[in-house]
Write a protein that holds these residues in place. Structure first.
Motif, short mmCIF file in Angstrom:
data_model
loop_
_atom_site.label_atom_id
_atom_site.label_comp_id
_atom_site.label_asym_id
_atom_site.label_seq_id
_atom_site.Cartn_x
_atom_site.Cartn_y
_atom_site.Cartn_z
N GLU A 214 0.86 -1.19 0.00
CA GLU A 214 0.00 0.00 0.00
C GLU A 214 0.90 1.24 0.00
N ALA A 216 0.18 4.41 -0.56
CA ALA A 216 -0.40 5.73 -0.29
C ALA A 216 -0.20 6.19 1.16
N TYR A 236 3.39 15.10 2.94
CA TYR A 236 1.98 14.80 3.18
C TYR A 236 1.13 15.94 2.67
N HIS A 283 -1.92 10.28 4.46
CA HIS A 283 -1.77 10.02 3.02
C HIS A 283 -0.57 10.79 2.48
N ASN A 285 1.93 12.54 -0.28
CA ASN A 285 1.69 13.48 -1.38
C ASN A 285 2.51 13.07 -2.59
N PHE A 286 1.88 12.37 -3.52
CA PHE A 286 2.62 11.87 -4.69
C PHE A 286 2.75 12.92 -5.80
N ASN A 314 -5.12 0.07 -3.12
CA ASN A 314 -5.70 1.42 -3.10
C ASN A 314 -5.01 2.36 -4.11
N LEU A 318 -4.24 7.32 -5.08
CA LEU A 318 -2.89 7.87 -4.91
C LEU A 318 -2.83 9.38 -5.09
N THR A 350 -10.89 12.86 -5.89
CA THR A 350 -10.01 12.09 -5.01
C THR A 350 -9.71 10.69 -5.52
N GLU A 351 -10.29 10.27 -6.63
CA GLU A 351 -10.06 8.92 -7.15
C GLU A 351 -9.89 8.95 -8.67
#
Length: 577
Positions: A214, A216, A236, A283, A285-286, A314, A318, A350-351
């Motif tokens: 995972e 994220a 983050y 979460h 921060n990518f 998940n 991301l 968000t997705e």
């Protein structure tokens, strides 16, 4: 001109309008004839006009020359003057005689010329032959399709969370095992010794291991980021809350809700800001490049212990919207839902964001460069396939397909539409099939998931059907096209797999409670000329004894499919199929 002379040139002088002819005396004509050469007075004439004495003077094979009367001087014609031009007879060319040819047969010049032409001919012929072979050899060839990788060949299995190295037992026909990594992925591997031991136990017999991570969430750098340390400040997602009144405390930055039906934001008293936490941990921060690099290092650590692939949990979550806009309300809203529930919103912020594919491509490239054929997979069904495509190509391997066979009942019409949508609209070439429903016996779902394009995900306790695996290894299953059909008023689910030069495979499944008889040529257009089929395999509950003789041939127009069962048939396709 003298008016007593006759112009025989064919012209009429403009000065003479009336001319007369004066005969020449015979004596003068005789004197002129004697004084002229003999060859000039032999005139070709008819037999009646030739003197018999003169005819006897010619030899038997001598030809009479042809006389041509010319008048070259047209400017000043003379009375009675004419020029006689006599051609010698022309002999036709009949070639050399045998005796004359034999004079040259052994002549050195002609002998050398003949040998030169003979040798030149065969050298040119040999050169053309060699050239033709070289052209064929050097011409670009149609490369054969690459063989299926180990994870595409399948089947794969996923270990339950409570599996230990001591209790691990794998079927030798399973190509790969998925192990879920329970610890924080960004911590050192040695902090999860049980997980490392399980990986090594699965690899003991040469089985390929795919680790599920995972990416994220993590707590590793949270305290440094909360203190606003420069190096970790962007690790983050931080956002100031909104103040609605002078005395009220700040509220979350927006209406984002987590899958657990609570706000996706949590307030930090130390930093006085909200941080994004849709799951149990903060979460990452990518959109911050150092975070992307940190997960690349995680992948490298697992590949260093001979892990064959990575599976992301998940993955759709991301990335989030960088402007933190509110989520829109779901247009297909269930009236029982309330404002704080997850399904109340569409989650477009968000997705499955559009730039997710470019992020995943970075890690997929890393895995491909570090392994021969390692996959990058995701643990969830792709709700929005386009978000996982970069330049119109999927950046994840074998996306999971579990929703099609997850309902309490199997509807033929719905299943046909779902399969055609996956293969045709979403263009998913080789998915990972998982059957979660008990609407049909397990071996019926095995026949479906083993023989559809893709690979099956089986339970670790399942034993692989070796006979079914042999059919799966055929070229028509590994490389063939697929056509899905609903037969007999959608009481039979049927699909064909075929590739040129190989026997085709035909599968028929009856999810109903009554026997249905399939007429394949009448309802499957590519099989309109099909006469007979060969029995190859069937599920354990198939109970028509007349069709249980594997290898026997049956008429394609009347194949019974008993309730809740499946049958596998082989056929010879048309040449153009």
């Amino acid at each position: 001109m003298d008016k007593n002379k006759l112009d025989i040139s064919g012209r009429t002088s403009p000065e003479v309008t009336n001319a007369t002819y004066k005969p020449i005396p015979e004596q003068d004509m005789e004197e002129q004839a004697v004084s002229r050469p003999k060859s000039l007075i032999k005139v070709k004439a008819s037999p009646e006009e030739i003197d018999g004495a003169d005819e006897k003077m010619l030899a038997n094979d001598e030809k009479i020359p042809e006389v041509v009367i010319l008048n070259n001087d047209t400017k000043s014609p003379q009375n009675g003057d004419a020029k006689l031009d006599m051609d010698e007879p022309k002999q036709p060319f009949v070639g050399l005689t045998k005796e004359e040819l034999m004079k040259y047969a052994n002549d050195p010049f002609w002998v050398r010329l003949r040998w030169f032409l003979f040798i030149s001919f065969w050298l040119l012929w040999a050169g053309m032959l060699v050239g033709a072979v070289m052209i064929i050899y050097a011409a670009p060839k149609c490369d054969p399709p690459p063989p299926r990788t180990w994870y595409q060949q399948g089947p794969l299995t996923q270990l339950p969370p409570d599996t230990t190295p001591e209790t691990l037992t794998l079927d030798k026909n399973v190509q790969g095992v998925i192990i879920s990594w329970s610890a924080d992925a960004y911590e050192a591997l040695e902090k999860n010794p049980k997980g490392l031991a399980l990986i090594k136990a699965a690899q003991k017999d040469g089985t390929n291991v795919i680790v599920e991570l995972e990416p994220a969430v993590s707590n590793v750098w949270f305290e440094q980021s909360e203190r606003k340390e420069a190096e970790f400040d962007g690790y983050y997602i931080w956002k100031s809350g909104s103040i609605k009144g002078t005395d009220s405390s700040p509220s979350p930055p927006n209406n984002w809700v987590s899958p657990s039906n609570v706000s996706s934001w949590k307030y930090s008293e130390a930093r006085k800001e909200y941080y994004y936490i849709p799951f149990a941990k903060p979460h990452l921060n990518f959109r911050y490049p150092p975070v992307v690099d940190q997960f690349s290092k995680v992948i490298e650590r697992f590949l260093a212990v001979n892990v064959s692939g990575i599976r992301l949990r998940n993955a759709p979550f991301l990335l989030v919207n960088s402007t933190f806009e509110d989520e829109d309300v779901n247009t297909n809203l269930n009236p029982d839902l309330t404002l704080g529930q997850y399904d109340f919103f569409r989650h477009a912020k968000t997705e499955n964001l559009a730039d997710l594919a470019s992020l995943l491509l970075t890690w997929r490239t890393l895995i491909k460069n570090k392994t021969e054929s390692g996959p990058l997979m995701v643990a969830e069904d792709l709700a929005k396939v386009e978000s996982f495509k970069f330049n119109d190509s999927l950046v994840v391997d074998m996306p999971l397909m579990s929703h099609i066979f997850s309902k309490p009942t199997v509807s033929v019409n719905e299943t046909v539409n779902s399969l055609n949508y996956a293969f045709g609209i979403n263009r998913i070439e080789w998915p990972l099939w998982e059957a979660k429903t008990t609407a049909l016996p397990k071996d019926v779902f095995d026949i479906i998931t083993y023989l559809l394009p893709g690979a099956p995900l089986v339970n670790v306790t399942d034993r692989v059907d070796v006979e079914l695996l042999k059919i799966r290894d055929s070229a028509s299953i590994m490389r063939g096209i697929c056509g899905v059909y609903g037969l007999q008023n959608n009481t039979i689910l049927a699909f064909i797999r075929v590739t040129p030069g190989n026997p085709g495979i035909l599968v028929a499944v009856n999810p109903t409670d009554t026997t249905a008889v399939a007429n394949f040529p009448a309802e499957i257009p590519p099989l309109s000329d099909l006469q007979e089929v060969t029995i190859r395999h069937y599920s354990s509950n198939y109970n028509n004894t007349e069709f249980k003789d594997v290898g026997s041939k049956k008429t394609a127009t009347a194949i019974p499919v008993t309730p809740k069962s499946a049958i596998v048939l082989e056929y010879v396709p048309k040449m153009n199929e």
